[in-house]
Design a protein around this motif. Sequence first.
Motif, PDB file in Angstrom:
ATOM      1  N   CYS A 274       0.820  -1.215   0.000  1.00  0.00           N
ATOM      2  CA  CYS A 274       0.000   0.000   0.000  1.00  0.00           C
ATOM      3  C   CYS A 274       0.856   1.268   0.000  1.00  0.00           C
ATOM      4  O   CYS A 274       0.373   2.351   0.344  1.00  0.00           O
ATOM      5  CB  CYS A 274      -0.956  -0.021   1.188  1.00  0.00           C
ATOM      6  N   ASN A 275       2.113   1.132  -0.389  1.00  0.00           N
ATOM      7  CA  ASN A 275       2.996   2.287  -0.612  1.00  0.00           C
ATOM      8  C   ASN A 275       3.314   3.065   0.659  1.00  0.00           C
ATOM      9  O   ASN A 275       3.478   4.284   0.626  1.00  0.00           O
ATOM     10  CB  ASN A 275       2.412   3.211  -1.687  1.00  0.00           C
ATOM     11  N   ILE A 276       3.402   2.359   1.770  1.00  0.00           N
ATOM     12  CA  ILE A 276       3.767   2.981   3.040  1.00  0.00           C
ATOM     13  C   ILE A 276       5.218   2.619   3.347  1.00  0.00           C
ATOM     14  O   ILE A 276       5.601   1.449   3.302  1.00  0.00           O
ATOM     15  CB  ILE A 276       2.829   2.519   4.169  1.00  0.00           C
ATOM     16  N   LYS A 277       6.007   3.634   3.659  1.00  0.00           N
ATOM     17  CA  LYS A 277       7.435   3.476   3.967  1.00  0.00           C
ATOM     18  C   LYS A 277       7.738   4.159   5.298  1.00  0.00           C
ATOM     19  O   LYS A 277       7.010   5.049   5.727  1.00  0.00           O
ATOM     20  CB  LYS A 277       8.301   4.129   2.878  1.00  0.00           C
ATOM     21  N   ASP A 278       8.848   3.771   5.890  1.00  0.00           N
ATOM     22  CA  ASP A 278       9.342   4.425   7.113  1.00  0.00           C
ATOM     23  C   ASP A 278       8.253   4.546   8.182  1.00  0.00           C
ATOM     24  O   ASP A 278       8.071   5.599   8.784  1.00  0.00           O
ATOM     25  CB  ASP A 278       9.912   5.821   6.806  1.00  0.00           C
ATOM     26  N   TYR A 279       7.553   3.447   8.425  1.00  0.00           N
ATOM     27  CA  TYR A 279       6.464   3.437   9.401  1.00  0.00           C
ATOM     28  C   TYR A 279       7.034   3.149  10.785  1.00  0.00           C
ATOM     29  O   TYR A 279       7.696   2.135  10.987  1.00  0.00           O
ATOM     30  CB  TYR A 279       5.443   2.373   8.997  1.00  0.00           C
ATOM     31  N   SER A 280       6.777   4.042  11.726  1.00  0.00           N
ATOM     32  CA  SER A 280       7.225   3.875  13.107  1.00  0.00           C
ATOM     33  C   SER A 280       6.074   4.181  14.052  1.00  0.00           C
ATOM     34  O   SER A 280       5.244   5.047  13.763  1.00  0.00           O
ATOM     35  CB  SER A 280       8.361   4.844  13.444  1.00  0.00           C
ATOM     36  N   ILE A 281       6.053   3.481  15.183  1.00  0.00           N
ATOM     37  CA  ILE A 281       5.118   3.786  16.254  1.00  0.00           C
ATOM     38  C   ILE A 281       5.939   4.016  17.518  1.00  0.00           C
ATOM     39  O   ILE A 281       6.800   3.206  17.857  1.00  0.00           O
ATOM     40  CB  ILE A 281       4.098   2.647  16.491  1.00  0.00           C
ATOM     41  N   PHE A 282       5.677   5.127  18.187  1.00  0.00           N
ATOM     42  CA  PHE A 282       6.356   5.484  19.428  1.00  0.00           C
ATOM     43  C   PHE A 282       5.330   5.486  20.559  1.00  0.00           C
ATOM     44  O   PHE A 282       4.156   5.760  20.337  1.00  0.00           O
ATOM     45  CB  PHE A 282       6.975   6.888  19.324  1.00  0.00           C
ATOM     46  N   PHE A 283       5.794   5.230  21.784  1.00  0.00           N
ATOM     47  CA  PHE A 283       4.930   5.227  22.963  1.00  0.00           C
ATOM     48  C   PHE A 283       5.525   6.184  23.986  1.00  0.00           C
ATOM     49  O   PHE A 283       6.719   6.124  24.267  1.00  0.00           O
ATOM     50  CB  PHE A 283       4.831   3.810  23.533  1.00  0.00           C
ATOM     51  N   ASP A 284       4.691   7.059  24.550  1.00  0.00           N
ATOM     52  CA  ASP A 284       5.203   8.044  25.508  1.00  0.00           C
ATOM     53  C   ASP A 284       5.292   7.500  26.934  1.00  0.00           C
ATOM     54  O   ASP A 284       5.550   8.249  27.865  1.00  0.00           O
ATOM     55  CB  ASP A 284       4.377   9.335  25.460  1.00  0.00           C
ATOM     56  N   ASN A 285       5.097   6.189  27.093  1.00  0.00           N
ATOM     57  CA  ASN A 285       5.158   5.520  28.396  1.00  0.00           C
ATOM     58  C   ASN A 285       4.114   6.038  29.376  1.00  0.00           C
ATOM     59  O   ASN A 285       4.254   5.859  30.583  1.00  0.00           O
ATOM     60  CB  ASN A 285       6.564   5.578  28.997  1.00  0.00           C
ATOM     61  N   ASP A 286       3.092   6.673  28.850  1.00  0.00           N
ATOM     62  CA  ASP A 286       1.952   7.098  29.657  1.00  0.00           C
ATOM     63  C   ASP A 286       0.710   6.463  29.049  1.00  0.00           C
ATOM     64  O   ASP A 286       0.231   5.445  29.508  1.00  0.00           O
ATOM     65  CB  ASP A 286       1.873   8.623  29.703  1.00  0.00           C
ATOM     66  N   ARG A 287       0.233   7.068  27.924  1.00  0.00           N
ATOM     67  CA  ARG A 287      -0.929   6.477  27.258  1.00  0.00           C
ATOM     68  C   ARG A 287      -0.983   6.746  25.767  1.00  0.00           C
ATOM     69  O   ARG A 287      -1.800   6.168  25.063  1.00  0.00           O
ATOM     70  CB  ARG A 287      -2.221   6.946  27.936  1.00  0.00           C
ATOM     71  N   THR A 288      -0.118   7.604  25.248  1.00  0.00           N
ATOM     72  CA  THR A 288      -0.223   7.985  23.848  1.00  0.00           C
ATOM     73  C   THR A 288       0.736   7.205  22.955  1.00  0.00           C
ATOM     74  O   THR A 288       1.923   7.115  23.238  1.00  0.00           O
ATOM     75  CB  THR A 288       0.032   9.488  23.681  1.00  0.00           C
ATOM     76  N   LEU A 289       0.169   6.648  21.882  1.00  0.00           N
ATOM     77  CA  LEU A 289       0.959   6.066  20.806  1.00  0.00           C
ATOM     78  C   LEU A 289       1.015   7.102  19.694  1.00  0.00           C
ATOM     79  O   LEU A 289       0.000   7.716  19.347  1.00  0.00           O
ATOM     80  CB  LEU A 289       0.312   4.791  20.276  1.00  0.00           C
ATOM     81  N   PHE A 290       2.197   7.312  19.152  1.00  0.00           N
ATOM     82  CA  PHE A 290       2.423   8.268  18.068  1.00  0.00           C
ATOM     83  C   PHE A 290       2.988   7.487  16.893  1.00  0.00           C
ATOM     84  O   PHE A 290       4.004   6.809  17.038  1.00  0.00           O
ATOM     85  CB  PHE A 290       3.399   9.350  18.521  1.00  0.00           C
ATOM     86  N   ALA A 291       2.320   7.546  15.756  1.00  0.00           N
ATOM     87  CA  ALA A 291       2.780   6.848  14.554  1.00  0.00           C
ATOM     88  C   ALA A 291       3.147   7.865  13.487  1.00  0.00           C
ATOM     89  O   ALA A 291       2.511   8.917  13.364  1.00  0.00           O
ATOM     90  CB  ALA A 291       1.689   5.926  14.030  1.00  0.00           C
ATOM     91  N   THR A 292       4.155   7.527  12.726  1.00  0.00           N
ATOM     92  CA  THR A 292       4.541   8.363  11.595  1.00  0.00           C
ATOM     93  C   THR A 292       4.947   7.454  10.442  1.00  0.00           C
ATOM     94  O   THR A 292       5.529   6.378  10.659  1.00  0.00           O
ATOM     95  CB  THR A 292       5.669   9.345  11.974  1.00  0.00           C
ATOM     96  N   PHE A 293       4.571   7.855   9.237  1.00  0.00           N
ATOM     97  CA  PHE A 293       4.974   7.091   8.054  1.00  0.00           C
ATOM     98  C   PHE A 293       4.962   7.995   6.837  1.00  0.00           C
ATOM     99  O   PHE A 293       4.432   9.115   6.869  1.00  0.00           O
ATOM    100  CB  PHE A 293       4.090   5.857   7.838  1.00  0.00           C
ATOM    101  N   LYS A 294       5.573   7.486   5.772  1.00  0.00           N
ATOM    102  CA  LYS A 294       5.578   8.188   4.496  1.00  0.00           C
ATOM    103  C   LYS A 294       4.737   7.391   3.515  1.00  0.00           C
ATOM    104  O   LYS A 294       4.902   6.182   3.378  1.00  0.00           O
ATOM    105  CB  LYS A 294       6.999   8.341   3.973  1.00  0.00           C
ATOM    106  N   TYR A 295       3.839   8.096   2.833  1.00  0.00           N
ATOM    107  CA  TYR A 295       3.059   7.488   1.772  1.00  0.00           C
ATOM    108  C   TYR A 295       3.698   7.904   0.455  1.00  0.00           C
ATOM    109  O   TYR A 295       3.830   9.098   0.184  1.00  0.00           O
ATOM    110  CB  TYR A 295       1.589   7.922   1.832  1.00  0.00           C
ATOM    111  N   VAL A 296       4.101   6.917  -0.358  1.00  0.00           N
ATOM    112  CA  VAL A 296       4.835   7.212  -1.589  1.00  0.00           C
ATOM    113  C   VAL A 296       4.059   6.831  -2.851  1.00  0.00           C
ATOM    114  O   VAL A 296       4.612   6.866  -3.948  1.00  0.00           O
ATOM    115  CB  VAL A 296       6.228   6.529  -1.583  1.00  0.00           C
ATOM    116  N   GLY A 297       2.792   6.499  -2.707  1.00  0.00           N
ATOM    117  CA  GLY A 297       1.975   6.132  -3.857  1.00  0.00           C
ATOM    118  C   GLY A 297       1.273   7.330  -4.469  1.00  0.00           C
ATOM    119  O   GLY A 297       1.568   8.487  -4.143  1.00  0.00           O
ATOM    120  N   THR A 298       0.316   7.048  -5.349  1.00  0.00           N
ATOM    121  CA  THR A 298      -0.419   8.116  -6.034  1.00  0.00           C
ATOM    122  C   THR A 298      -1.914   8.106  -5.713  1.00  0.00           C
ATOM    123  O   THR A 298      -2.639   8.989  -6.158  1.00  0.00           O
ATOM    124  CB  THR A 298      -0.242   8.000  -7.560  1.00  0.00           C
ATOM    125  N   ASP A 299      -2.396   7.102  -4.983  1.00  0.00           N
ATOM    126  CA  ASP A 299      -3.821   6.989  -4.663  1.00  0.00           C
ATOM    127  C   ASP A 299      -3.972   6.540  -3.208  1.00  0.00           C
ATOM    128  O   ASP A 299      -4.230   5.366  -2.923  1.00  0.00           O
ATOM    129  CB  ASP A 299      -4.501   6.001  -5.618  1.00  0.00           C
TER     130      ASP A 299
END
Length: 116
Positions: free
Chosen positions: A39-64
């Motif tokens: 699905c054209n997703i690259k560099d996908y990471s999930i971080f946890f703040d050790n409290d309650r929040t998950l933070f995700a970041t990724f790059k979408y490199v497709g066209t749709d």
Amino acid sequence: MGPVRRIAQIVHLKPSAVAAYKECHANVWPEVLQQIKDCNIKDYSIFFDNDRTLFATFKYVGTDFEGDMELMRANPKIREWWAMTDGMQDSPIPGAVSSADGPGWWKVLDEVFYTE
């Protein structure tokens, strides 16, 4: 390949699920990893703040993006994965039903600064 689109999202992790969430992500199912790639997703990471929040970041490199997200949602193994992980989370989206259905599960964040 289209222009790279950077996406950041948050969701809340239930305190009782921290260990299970980390464990399942230490052993992500191969079908999930392949679908992310397909699905054209690259560099996908999930971080946890050790409290309650998950933070995700990724790059979408497709066209749709919407089409690729529909392909993701259509995969039964992805839906099984999401059912498992959604049960470990609380969505910050009003009216959220699940990752597979409804108005969304992870809250998409606005980018306010970026530098290479």
